[in-house]
Design an enzyme around this catalytic site. Sequence first.
Site, PDB file in Angstrom:
ATOM      1  N   ILE A 165      96.656  53.946 129.500  1.00 20.90           N
ATOM      2  CA  ILE A 165      96.832  53.704 128.052  1.00 20.90           C
ATOM      3  C   ILE A 165      97.165  52.226 127.904  1.00 20.90           C
ATOM      4  O   ILE A 165      98.133  51.759 128.533  1.00 20.90           O
ATOM      5  CB  ILE A 165      97.979  54.558 127.481  1.00 20.90           C
ATOM      6  CG1 ILE A 165      97.693  56.037 127.687  1.00 20.90           C
ATOM      7  CG2 ILE A 165      98.202  54.230 126.012  1.00 20.90           C
ATOM      8  CD1 ILE A 165      98.873  56.942 127.368  1.00 20.90           C
ATOM      9  N   HIS A 166      96.418  51.516 127.113  1.00 19.95           N
ATOM     10  CA  HIS A 166      96.590  50.080 127.044  1.00 19.95           C
ATOM     11  C   HIS A 166      96.917  49.644 125.631  1.00 19.95           C
ATOM     12  O   HIS A 166      96.343  50.191 124.689  1.00 19.95           O
ATOM     13  CB  HIS A 166      95.280  49.412 127.504  1.00 19.95           C
ATOM     14  CG  HIS A 166      95.388  47.928 127.582  1.00 19.95           C
ATOM     15  ND1 HIS A 166      96.123  47.294 128.570  1.00 19.95           N
ATOM     16  CD2 HIS A 166      94.867  46.947 126.795  1.00 19.95           C
ATOM     17  CE1 HIS A 166      96.035  45.983 128.389  1.00 19.95           C
ATOM     18  NE2 HIS A 166      95.293  45.742 127.317  1.00 19.95           N
ATOM     19  N   PRO A 167      97.789  48.704 125.423  1.00 20.79           N
ATOM     20  CA  PRO A 167      98.654  48.095 126.429  1.00 20.79           C
ATOM     21  C   PRO A 167      99.954  48.889 126.549  1.00 20.79           C
ATOM     22  O   PRO A 167     100.579  49.242 125.549  1.00 20.79           O
ATOM     23  CB  PRO A 167      98.934  46.708 125.860  1.00 20.79           C
ATOM     24  CG  PRO A 167      98.637  46.794 124.394  1.00 20.79           C
ATOM     25  CD  PRO A 167      97.878  48.046 124.117  1.00 20.79           C
TER      26      PRO A 167
END
Length: 475
Positions: A460-462
């Site tokens: 999962i970014h950021p």
Amino acid sequence: MNPQYQYDIFVIGGGSGGLTVVDEAQRLGKRVGLADYIKPSPHGTQWGTGGTCPNVGCIPKKLMHMTALIGEIRHELAATGWQGVDPHSKHNWNTLVNEVQRQVKGINKANDDWLVTTNGITYYNKLGKLKDDHTIELIDKDGQSEFVTAEYIVIAVGSRPSFPTDIPNVKQLTITSDDLFSLKNAPGKTLVVGASYVALECAGFLTGLGYDVTVMVRSILLRGFDQEVAERIGEFMKISGTKFIRGTIPSSIEDVDGKRLVKWVLNGQEQSEVFDTVLLAIGRSADTQNLGLEQVGVQTNKESGKIIANDADSTSVSNIFAIGDCVQGRLELTPTAIMCGKRLIKRLYQNGNQIMEYSDVSTTVFTPLEYGCVGYSEEAATKKFGKENLKIFTSEFTPLFWNFANRKGTCYAKLIVKKDDDVVIGFHYLGPDAAEVTQGFGVVIKLKAKKSDLDNVVGIHPSVAEELVQMQTWK
Ligand code: FAD
Ligand code: NDP
């Protein structure tokens, strides 16, 4: 129901474990009795229902820890464009204690209401003591006794802070976590003695609240935890302002005009310093004295006072069970006491066969940089499987916001993987929101996920947690 006894089940001690037993048993329509009584600390500190966790443990500790973390943000507000907040503004101890105690009293009231109004539960604010294997003596604060009988008895009396035996008047000259969360006057310059969960958590938030804090470490930080991570915690605490004296213990503590003169010996030299407060956090002892255990034949460890129980929580007396902190070899954590209580009731009344498993329990140390872990430490894994049979993946990283707001320090993660089957057997995360991140990885470890499974997960970014599914560097 056995009409021979007043209660189907009687619980001595209404903390995390005891209240769970009461709750589960009453839901099944059992006649349940509970005795819970708080013996005051040496400074006279007392509290309400719920046991250690809501009164003098997890809950007030986490609130003070979060308060200290909020304080950290003061330094970052200006860097991110917020105006009008003084990064050097002072914290008010009394406001915090009052608010924390308001929360605690709310929990006490909810417990009181539940205990008093729920059908099937009889609550005694009295000290319980075994008289024989089915009879409990209940002693009130004036020393008046009554006797009740029960088919099953569950002992869940928890533990209390330990004191050294070789320092005169130590109980008067020091405080413990039993006193800290309701302390009327700000602790001021504080010496924390001890180097595990309680010591480092309290030292961390006291430093964060602005106090001059020194930790006196007898040997290592966080015995039993991954030592590389433990040392990183120490380094981060030093950056945050906590001081450490390592490799010694107090040799004496004296009162000098209301302050505490502490002496110790380091490298053969006597040293001393004056503190406003000495907080002892050197472990906890089972609260089993005067419980009548010997008289009834319940075996204990003579040194620690802990009750000896088998995997099914049975003591040496077959209808008497023991759960939680007062039992030898158990993890001293709220969720373990709760799950243990639930499983005990399932086995007693619902043909359950699951026992409490103490391996792969996730835990978090709420130091300023939080540390969550589950499974083996590097030391324990190396001892069990051999260094040559392990892959140790590590990652040092700086959260996006830390860089942005000029926060010092770095975070760290470690995965311990068995080479033969690729199974992840240890997870260690040192960074923000460690409890939240680690809870999910607790499932990963329980399900015996492989490193290749983690590699297949899209991050999962950021986020900081994405680091944990992207680890490719191994020692
Ligand atoms: P307790 O909750 O201690 O309950 C025992 C009860 O029995 C008490 O109310 C006691 O007064 C009563 N009692 C004792 N003797 C008698 C008697 N003879 N008759 C009647 N009543 C009696 N765990 C976590 O999981 N997360 C955390 O963040 C965390 N933080 C902590 C922070 C601190 C400062 C401390 C000290 C502990 C912390 N813990 C934490 C540990 C957790 O609080 C304990 O593991 C948990 O409360 C143990 O539950 P228990 O039911 O065994 O005993
Ligand atoms: P621990 O038993 O975990 O650690 C005791 C510490 O005190 C160790 O560092 C030990 O050093 C040191 N020590 C022991 N005797 C002395 C002495 N005579 N002089 C100086 N230092 C000494 O106890 P804690 O009180 O920290 O915690 C009790 C339990 O409560 C924990 O095990 C944990 O299960 C639970 N807890 C959980 C929390 C959480 O989940 N976040 C938070 C707080 C508590 P040495 O290594 O040399 O033996």
